[in-house]
Design a protein around this motif. Structure first.
Motif, short mmCIF file in Angstrom:
data_model
loop_
_atom_site.label_atom_id
_atom_site.label_comp_id
_atom_site.label_asym_id
_atom_site.label_seq_id
_atom_site.Cartn_x
_atom_site.Cartn_y
_atom_site.Cartn_z
N UNK A 68 1.01 -7.62 -3.86
CA UNK A 68 0.46 -6.32 -4.28
C UNK A 68 1.22 -5.23 -3.55
N UNK A 69 1.58 -4.16 -4.27
CA UNK A 69 2.19 -3.03 -3.57
C UNK A 69 1.90 -1.72 -4.28
N UNK A 70 1.90 -0.67 -3.49
CA UNK A 70 1.78 0.70 -4.00
C UNK A 70 3.18 1.30 -3.93
N UNK A 71 3.81 1.54 -5.08
CA UNK A 71 5.20 2.01 -5.09
C UNK A 71 5.39 3.36 -4.41
N UNK A 72 6.58 3.49 -3.85
CA UNK A 72 7.04 4.77 -3.35
C UNK A 72 8.01 5.34 -4.36
N UNK A 73 9.27 5.50 -3.97
CA UNK A 73 10.29 6.05 -4.86
C UNK A 73 10.85 5.02 -5.84
N UNK A 108 10.90 -3.82 3.48
CA UNK A 108 12.07 -3.16 4.09
C UNK A 108 13.02 -2.59 3.05
N UNK A 109 13.26 -3.32 1.97
CA UNK A 109 14.24 -2.88 0.99
C UNK A 109 13.67 -1.86 0.00
N UNK A 110 12.47 -2.11 -0.49
CA UNK A 110 11.88 -1.25 -1.53
C UNK A 110 11.23 0.00 -0.94
N UNK A 111 10.74 -0.12 0.28
CA UNK A 111 10.04 0.97 0.98
C UNK A 111 8.87 1.52 0.17
N UNK A 112 7.94 0.63 -0.22
CA UNK A 112 6.76 1.11 -0.92
C UNK A 112 5.82 1.83 0.03
N UNK A 113 4.81 2.48 -0.51
CA UNK A 113 3.81 3.14 0.33
C UNK A 113 3.00 2.10 1.09
N UNK A 114 2.80 0.93 0.48
CA UNK A 114 2.02 -0.14 1.09
C UNK A 114 2.32 -1.44 0.36
N UNK A 115 2.27 -2.57 1.07
CA UNK A 115 2.51 -3.87 0.47
C UNK A 115 1.69 -4.93 1.18
N UNK A 116 1.19 -5.90 0.42
CA UNK A 116 0.57 -7.09 1.01
C UNK A 116 0.99 -8.30 0.19
N UNK A 117 1.01 -9.45 0.86
CA UNK A 117 1.29 -10.72 0.20
C UNK A 117 0.28 -11.75 0.67
#
Length: 156
Positions: A68-73, A108-117
């Protein structure tokens, strides 16, 4: 997981014939611009048939991964993610290292606002192992559904 050179500009896999990478380190993840930059939303990927190898016995290990992630740019391009996850089929690693390593690389690579696995590993030796990692506390307004994978119950 090791440091790697930045991927080439533009998606490497999208619209192209791509082969399964030989290792997670060789896999290139593609990221594309977030079409809803500035909007807080959740993206979920489920990989219910994930496999890697036990680093001690070389036997296959199976897991149901939920990312799950909340995208950034940017957002991760799904074909490149599928190839990255598939590259673990011949990779030896403990459940903890594999699960956390996938989450940390994506973060690290995508730099989302938040991520969990969540890594829900099937039993080996009679013991299921569930591994969870998140980048930080989720943003306060983010709708965060349960990952929907029940704990292992075995027979009956």
């Amino acid at each position: 997981m090791t440091d790697r050179a930045p991927p080439p500009p533009g998606p490497l896999h999208l619209g192209q014939t791509s082969t399964l990478p030989a290792s997670p380190e060789a896999a290139v993840l593609d990221y594309v611009p977030n079409p809803r930059t500035g909007t807080l939303y959740l993206v979920r990927f489920a990989a219910p048939e994930f496999t890697s190898l036990c680093p001690v016995t070389g036997q296959p290990d199976f897991a149901h991964l939920v990312i799950d992630y909340a995208p950034g740019e940017t957002i991760v391009e799904s074909k490149s993610l599928k190839l990255f996850l598939g590259s673990f089929r011949n990779h030896c690693g403990f459940h903890e290292d594999v699960t956390v390593g996938i989450g940390q690389r994506l973060f690290a690579e995508m730099q989302p606002r938040w991520l969990r696995i969540g890594g829900y590993w099937y039993p080996r030796g009679g013991i299921p192992i569930d591994v969870f990692w998140q980048s930080d506390a989720p943003p306060p307004a983010l709708w965060l559904p349960d990952q929907g994978v029940p704990g292992y119950r075995g027979r009956g």
